[in-house]
Motif scaffolding. Structure first.
Motif, PDB file in Angstrom:
ATOM      1  N   CYS A   1       0.857  -1.196   0.000  1.00  0.00           N
ATOM      2  CA  CYS A   1       0.000   0.000   0.000  1.00  0.00           C
ATOM      3  C   CYS A   1       0.888   1.240   0.000  1.00  0.00           C
ATOM      4  O   CYS A   1       1.904   1.302   0.707  1.00  0.00           O
ATOM      5  N   ALA A   2       0.542   2.229  -0.772  1.00  0.00           N
ATOM      6  CA  ALA A   2       1.330   3.450  -0.890  1.00  0.00           C
ATOM      7  C   ALA A   2       1.143   4.386   0.299  1.00  0.00           C
ATOM      8  O   ALA A   2       1.912   5.341   0.457  1.00  0.00           O
ATOM      9  N   GLU A   3       0.185   4.127   1.159  1.00  0.00           N
ATOM     10  CA  GLU A   3      -0.010   4.943   2.359  1.00  0.00           C
ATOM     11  C   GLU A   3       1.149   4.670   3.310  1.00  0.00           C
ATOM     12  O   GLU A   3       1.424   3.520   3.659  1.00  0.00           O
ATOM     13  N   ARG A   4       1.855   5.730   3.741  1.00  0.00           N
ATOM     14  CA  ARG A   4       3.079   5.560   4.530  1.00  0.00           C
ATOM     15  C   ARG A   4       2.814   4.894   5.883  1.00  0.00           C
ATOM     16  O   ARG A   4       3.641   4.144   6.382  1.00  0.00           O
ATOM     17  N   ALA A   5       1.656   5.149   6.457  1.00  0.00           N
ATOM     18  CA  ALA A   5       1.367   4.569   7.767  1.00  0.00           C
ATOM     19  C   ALA A   5       0.949   3.103   7.648  1.00  0.00           C
ATOM     20  O   ALA A   5       1.015   2.365   8.628  1.00  0.00           O
TER      21      ALA A   5
END
Length: 187
Positions: free
Chosen positions: A10-14
């Motif tokens: 997933c490209a979401e950093r969190a």
């Protein structure tokens, strides 16, 4: 054995979850898991390109343009206060506008019901020449008027003091016929 070539993170950093069925955002082109695919969930900077909603004014049904960063409710409210072309008089158009011309009758019809003899506008109840005391020609032109005339003449035959309505223009003939039917004598 692990399959390192399958799936994407997933490209979401969190999040950075490894997803075997990743979803690509159609606005920014990044790959996300199912929890972060919505524009608001990953704070998409390109969402304005795809997430375009044009609110419609509830009064005039016109689309109200909203700029990026504006709240649609505020913009629609400002439109209703200043630019709205809503006319309440147009909404309440009267349907029944054709008033009956018979004195004492207050009925109105949706469509014009015009007498063929006097060209007056009447309601359904007074549309026949005998029903509205027509001042037009002496005999009805239409079949419906003729039928009303015949009904009136039938009721006239039943009373002893009535004079029959002329069917052929000869009043004397009808009086003789009336007297023959009522008491059997000719005068």
């Amino acid at each position: 054995m692990e399959l390192p070539g399958l799936g994407r993170h997933c490209a979401e950093r969190a999040c950075r979850r490894l997803d075997f069925l990743p979803l690509k955002c159609d606005a920014c082109g990044e790959v996300f898991c199912k929890d972060h695919i919505r524009y608001d969930d990953h704070k998409c900077g390109s969402a304005y390109k795809k997430n375009v909603q044009v609110p419609v004014c509830p009064l005039c049904n016109a689309p109200v343009p909203v700029q990026k960063g504006e709240i649609p409710d505020v913009v629609v409210g400002a439109h209703m206060d200043k630019d709205c072309k809503y006319n309440p008089a147009q909404q309440k158009e009267k349907i029944f506008t054709n008033k009956c011309l018979k004195p004492g009758c207050k009925r109105k019809e949706m469509m014009k019901v015009v007498c063929e003899q006097c060209n007056g506008n009447f309601c359904i109840k007074h549309r026949h020449p005998l029903d509205h005391d027509c001042k037009g020609s002496s005999h009805p032109i239409s079949k419906a008027g003729y039928a009303a005339l015949m009904r009136a003449s039938q009721t006239a035959f039943k009373s002893t003091e009535a004079i029959a309505v002329p069917s052929n223009g000869n009043r004397q003939h009808n009086r003789i016929k009336l007297n023959v039917e009522t008491n059997g004598t000719i005068w």
